[in-house]
Design an enzyme around this catalytic site. Structure first.
Site, short mmCIF file in Angstrom:
data_model
loop_
_atom_site.label_atom_id
_atom_site.label_comp_id
_atom_site.label_asym_id
_atom_site.label_seq_id
_atom_site.Cartn_x
_atom_site.Cartn_y
_atom_site.Cartn_z
N HIS A 142 -67.01 28.55 30.71
CA HIS A 142 -65.67 27.93 30.50
C HIS A 142 -64.91 28.99 29.18
O HIS A 142 -66.07 29.51 28.35
CB HIS A 142 -65.55 26.33 29.69
CG HIS A 142 -65.08 25.73 29.52
ND1 HIS A 142 -63.72 25.76 29.01
CD2 HIS A 142 -64.59 24.56 29.82
CE1 HIS A 142 -62.54 25.22 28.48
NE2 HIS A 142 -62.89 24.58 29.43
N GLU B 292 -63.91 22.64 36.88
CA GLU B 292 -63.11 21.46 35.61
C GLU B 292 -62.29 21.81 34.71
O GLU B 292 -62.45 21.46 34.04
CB GLU B 292 -64.94 21.48 35.39
CG GLU B 292 -66.30 20.83 35.89
CD GLU B 292 -67.24 21.64 35.02
OE1 GLU B 292 -68.64 21.84 35.55
OE2 GLU B 292 -67.36 22.23 33.76
N LYS C 10 -64.33 13.49 29.76
CA LYS C 10 -63.83 14.03 28.06
C LYS C 10 -61.90 14.01 28.19
O LYS C 10 -61.59 13.28 26.41
CB LYS C 10 -64.66 14.76 27.08
CG LYS C 10 -64.40 16.23 27.25
CD LYS C 10 -64.50 16.71 26.42
CE LYS C 10 -64.35 18.31 26.13
NZ LYS C 10 -64.73 19.83 27.21
C1 LIG Z 1 -64.20 20.64 27.83
C2 LIG Z 1 -64.57 20.79 28.97
C3 LIG Z 1 -63.66 20.59 30.32
C4 LIG Z 1 -62.72 20.34 30.47
O1 LIG Z 1 -61.69 21.66 29.74
P1 LIG Z 1 -60.53 22.02 30.05
O2 LIG Z 1 -59.69 23.00 29.00
O3 LIG Z 1 -59.24 19.86 29.48
O4 LIG Z 1 -59.76 21.57 31.43
C5 LIG Z 1 -64.78 21.67 31.24
N1 LIG Z 1 -65.99 21.72 31.19
C6 LIG Z 1 -66.56 21.76 29.96
C7 LIG Z 1 -67.88 21.92 30.47
C8 LIG Z 1 -65.64 21.37 29.12
O5 LIG Z 1 -66.61 21.52 28.03
#
Ligand SMILES: *Cc1c(COP(=O)(O)O)cnc(C)c1O
Length: 379
Positions: A184, A261, A47
């Protein structure tokens, strides 16, 4: 960032606005992450920037992917076509996590045939998965502190850690298998303690679950949030990596596979927006510039990502404080009310660096202005 002369030349060749993606920088960011966190498998969060060529470059580097919609899933899955049959199922589990804890029934039905790995954080989702994607494996998303992150991601998803083991038990009762935990800490996190706390909470849950006989947990997904070096105030990634490595090694033996991620970290510094001045006026004693890219387009991160981008000119000269607006008729389309730029003329170029994450990905066609053209270099 690409050289200024290169950016100017690309603007001449392609017209503006353009969104320049430097694949050498993506590869470098990937390599840095890998080198500094050797135990962690990278699942790029699509994303942040879902451009197909970016996905391809990261795939070639050995990356796996975090997807959150059927279209993102299929974008990564396309790479499977070159693989022999027997490798396909392995591919899904090694390469893709469907990390959106809420999935509609139609999506679950479509996903089931791929036997995917999906996240969840509530009982209703367990029921939906059991009924519509019984072949899926589960990763439980837990709620962890997001203090000090630029973008908060904990109010929408994540089970309270105190209820996590009960939910794992419920999933198993319904015949599903919980394979891992995820969290996260919030995007662009500046508070590294968030990771340390989250890892410790996850470790406690895994221990308790194992005591209750849920032995299948083998993945710890430490999510995204890794900060991009937007300015000198951002603490270096290597400091975070050092803390993470020692905590991961202290709390998890080899039976736990660690994945992450990262989104922003891999792409933010790889892209530069180049646009043109299309108008100028003095209003209330202040110089106003109008450029052909804006908040509904590449600069959408100003709204959605709470991010600030600086505009720069290609020439030097005495600077003045000015306002910079995008091309649409909406006053919301304001890039900055306090930018410092030299005197610019109509059709001169300006650029903004470190704009690769959460930018063009959420660009619209508002007011009939199309998204910036993507130009790839060093592919
Ligand atoms: C948006 C998102 C990410 C990426 O986050 P960054 O801050 O860009 O590294 C990773 N995992 C999940 C579940 C997300 O929603």
């Amino acid at each position: 960032m690409a050289k200024l002369s290169t950016l100017e030349q690309l603007a001449e060749e392609n017209g503006t606005p353009i969104f320049v993606v430097d694949h050498d920088i993506i590869r470098q960011n990937y390599q840095d992450f890998k080198t500094l966190l050797p135990r962690v498998q990278i699942f790029y969060a699509v994303k942040a920037n879902s451009d197909k060529e970016i996905v391809k470059t990261l795939y070639d580097m050995g990356s796996s992917f975090d997807v959150a919609s059927m279209n993102e899933f299929l974008l990564v899955h396309e790479n499977i076509e070159s693989l022999p049959d027997e490798e396909r199922q392995k591919f899904i589990w090694e390469k893709i996590i469907y990390a959106n804890p809420i999935k509609d029934i139609k999506t679950l039905k479509e996903l089931d045939k791929y036997k995917p790995l999906v996240t969840f954080d509530n009982i209703e989702e367990i029921k939906k998965v059991k009924n519509h994607a019984p072949n899926a494996g589960l990763v439980l998303r837990i709620k962890v502190p997001n203090t000090g992150a630029m973008v908060e991601l904990s109010s929408k998803f994540g089970i309270d850690p105190g209820l996590a083991v009960d939910l794992i038990e419920e999933a198993h009762r319904q015949g599903l298998v919980v394979e891992g935990l995820s969290f996260h800490v919030g995007s662009q996190t500046t508070n590294f303690d968030n990771y340390i706390q989250a890892i410790s909470v996850a470790s406690g849950i895994i221990k308790e679950a194992k005591l209750k006989g849920f032995e299948k947990i083998k993945i710890l997904d430490i999510g995204g949030g890794f900060p991009a070096p937007y300015d000198v105030n951002v603490e270096p990634f290597k400091d975070l990596a050092r803390k993470l490595n020692s905590e991961l090694d202290r709390l998890f033996d080899d039976s736990i596979e660690i994945i992450a991620e990262p989104g922003r970290f891999l792409v933010a510094t790889a892209c530069t927006a180049v646009s043109s001045v299309i108008g100028k006026a003095d209003r209330d004693g202040k110089r106003c510039y109008y450029i052909n890219d804006g908040v509904y387009h590449t600069f959408s991160g100003i709204i959605f990502d709470h991010c600030k981008y600086h505009l720069q000119a290609f020439k030097t000269g005495p600077k003045q404080i000015c306002s910079v607006f995008g091309p649409t008729c909406d006053a919301l389309d304001t890039i900055s009310l306090a930018e410092e730029l030299p005197e610019l003329e109509i059709e001169e170029y300006v650029y903004s660096e470190n704009i690769g994450a959460y930018s063009r990905a959420s660009s619209t066609w508002f007011n009939g202005f199309p998204p910036a053209k993507i130009v790839h270099i060093n592919k």
